[in-house]
Design a protein around this motif. Structure first.
Motif, PDB file in Angstrom:
ATOM      1  N   PHE A 262       0.671  -0.982  -0.319  1.00 10.50           N
ATOM      2  CA  PHE A 262      -0.393   0.092  -0.194  1.00 10.50           C
ATOM      3  C   PHE A 262       1.227   1.500  -0.011  1.00 10.50           C
ATOM      4  O   PHE A 262      -0.086   2.380  -0.577  1.00 10.50           O
ATOM      5  N   ILE A 263       1.638   1.219   0.801  1.00 13.52           N
ATOM      6  CA  ILE A 263       2.717   2.134   1.131  1.00 13.52           C
ATOM      7  C   ILE A 263       3.581   2.360  -0.304  1.00 13.52           C
ATOM      8  O   ILE A 263       3.580   4.010  -1.257  1.00 13.52           O
ATOM      9  N   ASP A 264       3.894   1.881  -0.776  1.00  9.95           N
ATOM     10  CA  ASP A 264       4.698   1.484  -2.214  1.00  9.95           C
ATOM     11  C   ASP A 264       3.487   2.667  -3.047  1.00  9.95           C
ATOM     12  O   ASP A 264       4.048   3.157  -4.226  1.00  9.95           O
ATOM     13  N   ALA A 265       2.424   1.662  -3.420  1.00 11.27           N
ATOM     14  CA  ALA A 265       1.512   1.718  -4.222  1.00 11.27           C
ATOM     15  C   ALA A 265       1.145   3.831  -4.270  1.00 11.27           C
ATOM     16  O   ALA A 265       1.149   4.338  -5.075  1.00 11.27           O
ATOM     17  N   VAL A 266       0.696   3.984  -2.987  1.00 13.01           N
ATOM     18  CA  VAL A 266       0.638   5.461  -2.870  1.00 13.01           C
ATOM     19  C   VAL A 266       1.908   6.308  -3.322  1.00 13.01           C
ATOM     20  O   VAL A 266       1.429   7.272  -4.115  1.00 13.01           O
ATOM     21  N   THR A 267       3.173   6.090  -2.450  1.00 15.90           N
ATOM     22  CA  THR A 267       3.372   7.247  -3.249  1.00 15.90           C
ATOM     23  C   THR A 267       4.772   6.552  -4.807  1.00 15.90           C
ATOM     24  O   THR A 267       4.354   7.840  -5.414  1.00 15.90           O
ATOM     25  N   ALA A 268       4.270   6.548  -5.345  1.00 12.86           N
ATOM     26  CA  ALA A 268       4.221   5.934  -7.000  1.00 12.86           C
ATOM     27  C   ALA A 268       3.458   6.599  -7.549  1.00 12.86           C
ATOM     28  O   ALA A 268       3.563   7.077  -8.761  1.00 12.86           O
ATOM     29  N   GLY A 269       2.262   6.472  -6.637  1.00 11.24           N
ATOM     30  CA  GLY A 269       1.060   6.960  -7.691  1.00 11.24           C
ATOM     31  C   GLY A 269       0.950   8.446  -7.445  1.00 11.24           C
ATOM     32  O   GLY A 269       1.248   8.981  -8.535  1.00 11.24           O
ATOM     33  N   ILE A 270       1.894   9.143  -6.643  1.00 11.58           N
ATOM     34  CA  ILE A 270       1.529  10.767  -6.225  1.00 11.58           C
ATOM     35  C   ILE A 270       2.703  10.888  -7.451  1.00 11.58           C
ATOM     36  O   ILE A 270       2.707  11.946  -7.842  1.00 11.58           O
ATOM     37  N   LEU A 272       3.556   9.511 -10.189  1.00 10.40           N
ATOM     38  CA  LEU A 272       3.258   9.169 -11.565  1.00 10.40           C
ATOM     39  C   LEU A 272       2.096  10.560 -12.016  1.00 10.40           C
ATOM     40  O   LEU A 272       3.050  11.572 -12.493  1.00 10.40           O
ATOM     41  N   TRP A 273       1.697  10.570 -10.792  1.00  6.47           N
ATOM     42  CA  TRP A 273       0.741  11.583 -11.362  1.00  6.47           C
ATOM     43  C   TRP A 273       1.641  13.528 -10.562  1.00  6.47           C
ATOM     44  O   TRP A 273       1.124  13.840 -11.804  1.00  6.47           O
ATOM     45  N   LEU A 274       2.060  13.974 -10.302  1.00  4.81           N
ATOM     46  CA  LEU A 274       2.954  15.014 -10.537  1.00  4.81           C
ATOM     47  C   LEU A 274       3.829  15.032 -11.259  1.00  4.81           C
ATOM     48  O   LEU A 274       3.874  15.673 -12.359  1.00  4.81           O
ATOM     49  N   ILE A 275       4.274  13.779 -12.253  1.00  4.97           N
ATOM     50  CA  ILE A 275       5.277  13.824 -13.736  1.00  4.97           C
ATOM     51  C   ILE A 275       3.888  13.754 -14.902  1.00  4.97           C
ATOM     52  O   ILE A 275       4.466  14.827 -15.624  1.00  4.97           O
ATOM     53  N   GLY A 276       3.698  13.674 -14.629  1.00  6.29           N
ATOM     54  CA  GLY A 276       2.090  14.244 -16.176  1.00  6.29           C
ATOM     55  C   GLY A 276       1.847  12.946 -16.430  1.00  6.29           C
ATOM     56  O   GLY A 276       1.193  12.424 -17.602  1.00  6.29           O
ATOM     57  N   VAL A 277       2.183  11.567 -16.151  1.00  2.00           N
ATOM     58  CA  VAL A 277       1.399  10.048 -16.799  1.00  2.00           C
ATOM     59  C   VAL A 277      -0.024   9.953 -16.334  1.00  2.00           C
ATOM     60  O   VAL A 277      -0.205   9.789 -15.186  1.00  2.00           O
ATOM     61  N   PRO A 278      -0.436   9.590 -18.091  1.00  2.00           N
ATOM     62  CA  PRO A 278      -1.795   9.150 -18.191  1.00  2.00           C
ATOM     63  C   PRO A 278      -1.766   7.754 -16.975  1.00  2.00           C
ATOM     64  O   PRO A 278      -0.484   7.606 -16.855  1.00  2.00           O
ATOM     65  N   LEU A 279      -3.235   7.312 -16.519  1.00  2.00           N
ATOM     66  CA  LEU A 279      -3.811   5.839 -15.612  1.00  2.00           C
ATOM     67  C   LEU A 279      -2.581   5.819 -14.221  1.00  2.00           C
ATOM     68  O   LEU A 279      -2.005   5.045 -14.356  1.00  2.00           O
ATOM     69  N   ALA A 280      -2.289   7.113 -13.931  1.00  2.00           N
ATOM     70  CA  ALA A 280      -1.861   7.477 -12.738  1.00  2.00           C
ATOM     71  C   ALA A 280      -1.988   5.989 -12.313  1.00  2.00           C
ATOM     72  O   ALA A 280      -1.397   5.110 -10.780  1.00  2.00           O
ATOM     73  N   LEU A 319      12.296   8.747 -17.516  1.00  2.00           N
ATOM     74  CA  LEU A 319      13.459   8.658 -17.114  1.00  2.00           C
ATOM     75  C   LEU A 319      13.052   8.956 -15.577  1.00  2.00           C
ATOM     76  O   LEU A 319      13.354   8.151 -14.037  1.00  2.00           O
ATOM     77  N   LEU A 320      12.422  10.115 -15.700  1.00  2.00           N
ATOM     78  CA  LEU A 320      12.082  10.172 -14.558  1.00  2.00           C
ATOM     79  C   LEU A 320      11.130   9.553 -13.746  1.00  2.00           C
ATOM     80  O   LEU A 320      11.269   9.162 -12.241  1.00  2.00           O
ATOM     81  N   VAL A 321      10.378   8.637 -14.858  1.00  2.00           N
ATOM     82  CA  VAL A 321       9.456   7.468 -13.652  1.00  2.00           C
ATOM     83  C   VAL A 321      10.667   6.497 -13.302  1.00  2.00           C
ATOM     84  O   VAL A 321      10.340   5.410 -12.409  1.00  2.00           O
ATOM     85  N   VAL A 322      11.335   6.240 -13.777  1.00  2.00           N
ATOM     86  CA  VAL A 322      12.811   5.447 -13.901  1.00  2.00           C
ATOM     87  C   VAL A 322      13.252   5.648 -12.449  1.00  2.00           C
ATOM     88  O   VAL A 322      13.291   4.683 -11.338  1.00  2.00           O
ATOM     89  N   LEU A 323      13.403   6.486 -11.875  1.00  2.00           N
ATOM     90  CA  LEU A 323      14.162   7.532 -10.608  1.00  2.00           C
ATOM     91  C   LEU A 323      13.050   7.394  -9.802  1.00  2.00           C
ATOM     92  O   LEU A 323      13.264   7.101  -8.732  1.00  2.00           O
ATOM     93  N   LEU A 324      11.662   7.987 -10.433  1.00  2.00           N
ATOM     94  CA  LEU A 324      10.937   7.233  -8.751  1.00  2.00           C
ATOM     95  C   LEU A 324      10.860   6.171  -8.572  1.00  2.00           C
ATOM     96  O   LEU A 324      11.023   5.977  -6.989  1.00  2.00           O
ATOM     97  N   LEU A 325      10.840   5.042  -9.888  1.00  2.59           N
ATOM     98  CA  LEU A 325      10.442   3.426  -9.233  1.00  2.59           C
ATOM     99  C   LEU A 325      11.467   3.155  -8.561  1.00  2.59           C
ATOM    100  O   LEU A 325      11.372   2.065  -7.393  1.00  2.59           O
ATOM    101  N   LEU A 326      13.152   3.791  -9.031  1.00  6.69           N
ATOM    102  CA  LEU A 326      14.305   2.964  -8.063  1.00  6.69           C
ATOM    103  C   LEU A 326      14.532   3.816  -7.034  1.00  6.69           C
ATOM    104  O   LEU A 326      14.371   2.546  -5.579  1.00  6.69           O
ATOM    105  N   ALA A 327      13.553   4.729  -6.233  1.00  2.00           N
ATOM    106  CA  ALA A 327      13.776   5.897  -5.145  1.00  2.00           C
ATOM    107  C   ALA A 327      12.629   4.488  -4.420  1.00  2.00           C
ATOM    108  O   ALA A 327      12.852   4.510  -3.135  1.00  2.00           O
ATOM    109  N   VAL A 328      11.571   3.942  -4.731  1.00  2.00           N
ATOM    110  CA  VAL A 328      10.684   3.306  -3.894  1.00  2.00           C
ATOM    111  C   VAL A 328      10.428   2.215  -4.093  1.00  2.00           C
ATOM    112  O   VAL A 328      10.809   1.880  -2.723  1.00  2.00           O
TER     113      VAL A 328
END
Length: 422
Positions: A262-270, A272-280, A319-328
């Motif tokens: 749940f924490i992973d999903a919430v962190t990654a969802g926020i 993705l939404w800030l980056i502007g990826v659709p279907l966050a 690349l931003l999404v990859v960095l985000l997921l690595l941080a998660v």
């Protein structure tokens, strides 16, 4: 004279000493023994190394044959076995809540508490799936338009880029693609029929899992006591303790993995939404479910999110999404897992990856999902069986609904033995 010399002592006359025939002046020689065990071995002896290797070989072959038999039977009965295991995992999450409700609210029957937790669990799962599907349908038009724009850009790159294809060559490639697509319509139709059959099979397995879950929560204690009757009476108490500790570890693992996911999903969802990826929201739900398969699930869900970001926003967003997921993943590996999972299971990373790979090869996605919980239960149960201190533990002092009971130092003599426990 000869006769006289023959009768003189020490003159070489034959003597009999303790049943051993000797001649004068010769050393005593033992008579042949009639005992076969005392006779010297005349045949060649097997080398010790070869003897040990042969003993190990047939034992390894026997264990491998037993393991192959278990895997074959499990694969044959997978339609029944997988729903039962899923129901057991769900019971580890819902049974403690039903037990708390029926024990604290004295006027509430345990059957009513079972019905409440099952209905609430189904409502939560149904609500999550409904929200994910709704978010996917609402974001699909935007993703479709972005896919169209990306395809147009790919067309322009093919014509003007290093390939330098003209319109006629590009049209010919498109015609060949359409022809191959039309030729595969029969295969697509057969796959669709297979998918319909799969949906029916999944529906049947879901009903079986629900039916099993109801009785595991309501009559879990009675079912466990019935299974213990198959264990010899001399080790029944120790097996009872091991089973209770194993189920307690499953309770702790299920709770911890849900919190981490749940924490992973919430962190990654926020993110993705800030980056502007659709279907966050659907991507966050995919990351949530991917967290139930350690290591492999994160790779698959991260690849899908990066691909959507690449199609929708280009290489920068990807690349931003990859960095985000690595941080998660670093947050999960260094903070969340030691904080939550560290108290429930203590498995080496290799003991997590290898069972997932084996489960994926043997049973596909269900095998990968069930590999780590199965290893957790087996690890705790085997440790309890081989631990000398657990031989003297009273089974009534080990609460299978409390994750602390998975640890050997935990024992609560105030537990209500008559409480319904799985």
């Amino acid at each position: 004279m000869a006769a006289q010399r023959g009768t003189e002592p020490g003159a070489g006359a034959p003597e009999v000493v303790s049943g051993v025939g000797v001649r004068g002046g010769d050393a005593p020689t033992a008579a042949p023994s009639t005992d076969p065990a005392a006779r010297p071995r005349t045949r060649w002896m097997i080398p010790h190394g070869l003897d040990v290797a042969a003993g190990l070989a047939w034992r390894v072959v026997l264990v491998a044959a037993a393991g192959a038999t278990v895997i074959y039977v499990a694969g044959t009965l997978s339609v029944v076995l997988v729903p039962v295991v899923l129901a057991l995992i769900a019971a580890s999450l819902l049974a403690p809540e039903a037990h708390v409700m029926s024990s604290r609210v004295r006027w509430l029957p345990h059957a009513v508490a079972t019905a409440i937790v099952i209905i609430a669990g189904l409502a939560v799962v149904g609500g999550v799936f409904t929200g994910v599907v709704y978010a996917f349908i609402s974001g699909l038009p935007q993703l479709t338009s972005q896919l169209t724009n990306s395809f147009t850009e790919i067309q322009a790159w093919v014509r003007t880029g290093p390939l330098g294809l003209n319109n006629q060559q590009f049209t010919q490639i498109g015609d060949q693609f359409l022809t191959s697509l039309q030729e595969s319509q029969a295969t697509i139709a057969a796959s669709a029929l297979g998918a319909v059959g799969t949906v029916g099979e999944l529906f049947t397995e879901g009903l079986l899992a629900l039916f099993t879950l109801i009785f595991l929560i309501h009559d879990g204690g009675a079912i466990w006591r019935f299974l213990l009757k198959a264990v010899p009476r001399t080790v029944r108490g120790r097996a009872d303790v091991a089973g209770r500790r194993a189920f307690a570890s499953l309770v702790g693992y299920t709770r911890a993995i849900i919190v981490v996911a749940f924490i992973d999903a919430v962190t990654a969802g926020i993110g993705l939404w800030l980056i502007g990826v659709p279907l966050a929201v659907p991507l966050a739900a995919l990351i949530f479910f991917g967290a139930f398969v350690p290591t492999l699930g994160a790779v698959v869900s991260g690849a899908v999110a990066a691909l959507v970001a690449l199609v929708s926003g280009g290489i920068t967003d990807a690349l931003l999404v990859v960095l985000l997921l690595l941080a998660v993943q670093n947050l999960e590996g260094y903070i969340l897992q030691p904080l939550f999972l560290g108290k429930s299971i203590k498995l080496h990373p290799l003991a997590v990856v290898l069972p997932i790979a084996c489960g994926l090869v043997v049973a596909g996605i269900p095998g990968a999902l069930l590999a780590v919980p199965l290893v957790t239960v087996l690890d705790t149960g085997i440790r309890s069986l081989t631990r000398p201190g657990d031989a003297d533990v009273d089974p009534a002092s080990v609460n299978p609904l409390d994750p602390r009971s998975a640890r050997p130092e935990f024992a609560d003599p105030t537990i209500n033995v008559g409480a319904p426990d799985p």
